[in-house]
Enzyme design. Structure first.
Site, PDB file in Angstrom:
ATOM      1  N   HIS A 108       7.233   1.722   0.429  1.00 29.99           N
ATOM      2  CA  HIS A 108       6.612   0.778   1.362  1.00 29.99           C
ATOM      3  C   HIS A 108       7.274   0.770   2.737  1.00 29.99           C
ATOM      4  CE1 HIS A 108       4.141  -0.761  -1.822  1.00 29.99           C
ATOM      5  NE2 HIS A 108       5.184  -1.127  -2.540  1.00 29.99           N
ATOM      6  N   GLU A 159       6.950  -3.283 -13.239  1.00 29.69           N
ATOM      7  CA  GLU A 159       6.376  -4.271 -12.315  1.00 29.69           C
ATOM      8  C   GLU A 159       4.887  -4.502 -12.579  1.00 29.69           C
ATOM      9  OE1 GLU A 159       7.187  -2.951  -8.287  1.00 29.69           O
ATOM     10  OE2 GLU A 159       6.953  -0.853  -8.801  1.00 29.69           O
ATOM     11  N   ASP A 190       4.962  -7.266  -7.420  1.00 29.61           N
ATOM     12  CA  ASP A 190       3.890  -6.531  -8.111  1.00 29.61           C
ATOM     13  C   ASP A 190       3.659  -7.117  -9.494  1.00 29.61           C
ATOM     14  OD1 ASP A 190       2.683  -4.537  -6.459  1.00 29.61           O
ATOM     15  OD2 ASP A 190       4.596  -3.477  -6.435  1.00 29.61           O
TER      16      ASP A 190
HETATM   17  C1  3PY Z   1       8.083  -5.755  -6.004  1.00 29.86           C
HETATM   18  O1  3PY Z   1       8.483  -6.930  -5.979  1.00 29.86           O
HETATM   19  O2  3PY Z   1       6.965  -5.416  -6.395  1.00 29.86           O
HETATM   20  C2  3PY Z   1       8.968  -4.719  -5.556  1.00 29.86           C
HETATM   21  O3  3PY Z   1       8.644  -3.560  -5.685  1.00 29.86           O
HETATM   22  C3  3PY Z   1      10.261  -5.149  -4.950  1.00 29.86           C
HETATM   23  O4  3PY Z   1      11.185  -4.201  -5.041  1.00 29.86           O
HETATM   24 MG    MG Z   2       6.683  -3.247  -6.230  1.00 26.38          MG
END
Ligand code: 3PY
Ligand code: MG
Length: 261
Positions: free
Chosen positions: A55, A154, A180
């Site tokens: 990102h 995630e 995520d």
């Molecule tokens: C998230 O919170 O989705 C991330 O990838 C943070 O590192």
């Molecule tokens: Mg993430």
């Protein structure tokens, strides 16, 4: 005499200790293609700084200068690759990353793909060409493979497979992406910390890591949140990014200037 320095001693070794289960590594993310900013946060004493190719705003040509800046700042250079792709993983390792972080892993098969991308045959699929890594580690395959493979859970699907992912040979740790994860659980990006369903998923992944004897990590947004996660047993804890730190410090300064006027 009291030190007038604004920096703490740097501690890339804190990273290695955390991976060995002997402490907690605290870090932040680097999102900008700015080596001076990366060096500045590294020199503050963070145990690691994660260059975020998923990102972040830095293109691939900025990766090596950012890793050089982190090295100069005395921190462990970690790279989150954009996807679970052996080409990205090999390039990050050849560029001199101490660890790769592979996002959005949802199964043992995906975790194994990440691990194999970090290892040379016969244990993996990595192609030999340690262009910068060899300057730091030499040309021997053992030393070149002495890096960490961290995968991220995630999504709800990843949480359901946490035990299988954690038990995958060669996975050194699992990082949770709380935002995520919150979106995947249908909670939206802004409400994650403390929501019971979210917290239950976080604790499930932490317990899976503990059962498998690997390191658990998580991204946080405040020092209090980071301390709380450390108490729970997370050993790799990041907070914010250099861009967020700049933005919030600027906002608070401006707010103070305007309200004091
Ligand atoms: C998230 O919170 O989705 C991330 O990838 C943070 O590192
Ligand atoms: Mg993430």
């Amino acid at each position: 005499m009291a030190s007038t320095s604004t920096t703490s001693p740097t501690s890339a070794s804190g990273w290695a200790q955390a991976l060995a289960g002997q402490g907690t590594a605290f870090g932040t993310f680097a999102l900008l293609p700015c080596t001076a900013a990366a060096e500045a946060v590294a020199a503050t004493g963070f145990d690691f700084v994660l260059v975020d190719q998923q990102h972040g705003l830095a293109g691939s040509d900025a990766l090596v200068p950012l890793l050089q800046a982190l090295h100069a700042g005395g921190t462990a250079p970690v790279v989150r690759v954009p996807a679970n792709d052996p080409a990205w993983i090999g390039k990050a390792l050849d560029s001199g990353a101490d660890a790769v972080v592979v996002p959005m892993v949802e199964s043992a098969q995906e975790a194994e793909r990440a691990v194999r991308a970090c290892r040379y045959p016969p244990h993996g699929t990595r192609s030999y060409g340690p262009t910068r890594a060899a300057l730091l580690r030499g040309w021997g395959i053992r030393r070149l493979e002495d890096t960490a493979c961290l995968v991220m859970i995630e999504t709800a699907a990843g949480v359901a497979q946490a035990d299988a992912i954690a038990a995958t040979k060669g996975v050194d740790g699992i990082l949770i992406g709380p935002t995520d994860l919150a979106i995947s659980l249908g909670l939206g990006p802004g409400v994650s910390p403390g929501h019971p369903a979210h917290e239950q998923a976080v604790q499930h992944v932490l317990a899976a890591c503990q059962r498998a004897g690997i390191t658990a990590g998580i991204q946080t947004s405040t020092a209090a949140d980071a301390a709380h996660r450390a108490e729970q047993g997370f050993r790799i804890i990041s907070a914010r990014s250099e861009l967020a730190l700049l933005r919030f410090a600027a906002r608070d300064l401006l707010h103070g200037m305007r309200s004091g006027a």
